[in-house]
Design an enzyme around this catalytic site. Sequence first.
Site: not given
Ligand SMILES: NC(=O)C1=CN([C@@H]2O[C@H](COP(=O)(O)OP(=O)(O)OC[C@H]3O[C@@H](n4cnc5c(N)ncnc54)[C@H](O)[C@@H]3O)[C@@H](O)[C@H]2O)C=CC1
Ligand SMILES: CCCCCC(=O)O
Length: 484
Positions: A191, A194-195, A212, A250
Amino acid sequence: MDQIKVEKGMAELKETFSSGKTRSAVWRKTQLRALIELVHENEEEIFKALHQDLGKHPVEAYRDEVGVILKSADYSLSRVEKWMAPKKGHIPLLFFPANGEVMPEPFGVVLIFASWNFPISLALDPLIGAISAGNTVVLKPSDMSPKCSSFLANAIPKYLDPKAIKVVEGGADVCEQLLQQKWDKIFFTGSQRIGRVVMTAAAKHLTPVTLEMGGKSPAILDVTSTSSNMKVVAKRIVGGKWGPCCGQACIGIDYVLVEDEHSSFLIGSLRRIIREFYGENPEESISLSRIGNKNNFDRLSRLIKDPLVAASIVHGGSTDEEKLFIEPTILLNPPLDSEIMTEEIFGPLLPIITLNNIQESIEFMNSRPKPLVIYAFTKDETFKKQILTHTSSGGVVFNDTMVQFICDDLPFGGVGHSGFGRYHGKYSFDTFSHEKAVMHRGFYPEIEPRYPPWNSFKLQFLRLAYSFNYLGLLLLLLGLKKKY
Ligand SMILES: NC(=O)C1=CN([C@@H]2O[C@H](COP(=O)(O)OP(=O)(O)OC[C@H]3O[C@@H](n4cnc5c(N)ncnc54)[C@H](O)[C@@H]3O)[C@@H](O)[C@H]2O)C=CC1
Ligand SMILES: CCCCCC(=O)O
């Protein structure tokens, strides 16, 4: 995880990288083959973990995860030596004799964060890039997909080089410990919230980062030019919304833009395809994965509890907290200032927003953060050009959804709020490599005018030299010769 363990692990990875063994093509190809073997030999266990974490059917698990990794690993395995080879760089005649090259080198010790929605793909695809580029790696799967995280933590040390590739499990506390270390590259999937945490931590060490992320990826539907293909359009919209991880993707469609006069036709088409794909009672369907965790379930349920949003539901809307199930739901014109239209949905809710004219979709999109992808169903070449030249997004797909993710020659990544950096195929190799410029020079002839004392001749020489006007230079030098 205690700090000492983290630092010990880092020390070992640095030592491995310094030994130089990860730089060889043999080591990289051995690891890639081992990764392919890991996936092949554990396919059933991966299917089981994906079903336990997310309710994914083996077919969906293979399509979006297992098959994706086998494809990516094989693609890299067959090309990595070519990618490693230095590329010739043109050197101007002025510096004759000389030659130049661009030499990819690994960054060193890299950190990869994966998300929970495609916990195998989003962990191993970046890992393939990091290995192909010759790095040592810490992989941090998401704690929100615990069975897949545990599988990776157990399987990877059995197949891959444990002195070069380590898996660290855990949540925010572990992540924050990891971020205190100095990494040579961080690859983050997740997200924006966290990004920002990751970028802030990386800034302290001037560590390059790939983010990403996601956002609200629209699907524009120009019914006028695609009305004869509406069944395929509807299948691809339903497949692109509820197909991958029940909308928790995503690159999943976040909302649809369509002209008002065609909205009923679209909704009817979508309803028919939802029934065709998931039956009369989608809660019983084995083809629809589940909401990944209680947090996401509660967030999504809250989105449709808003009375004005609830009133816009034209299909679905049922939920089952115990099963973490939310029915494929279609909404028609929810308020544009409601959370469902301002925040990334990341779930099985599909708002349809109607416009007077499909051209208005460009302004609609441009008034919002840049999406990871724009889907546009249209046969109108002029409209296609307008979308390509007047909007900005990580990618654009015309007349389909999701499939861009498995195209290794198309870079996968966002722009603006949807992220920066990209991977897949050689882009993964490049993302985990530093491209080092190398120039080989001779000692003769010497270009004296490059050295002081300065005079007007040397200024004239440099003017011609920088414009690579070789004839002018020759005449100048001949003129000089004649003069002296
Ligand atoms: N562009 C892409 O390929 C993708 C993007 N996403 C995006 O990711 C989001 C959902 O994924 P989530 O895993 O819920 O995101 P998230 O940002 O909550 O977690 C992502 C990673 O960061 C780690 N994390 C959690 N808290 C943290 C902290 N305080 N400091 C450092 N790392 C931490 C998590 O354990 C995980 O490994 C959505 O916004 C979605 O759009 C999801 C999948 C693919
Ligand atoms: C079909 C696979 C998609 C992975 C990346 C995403 O949309 O979260």
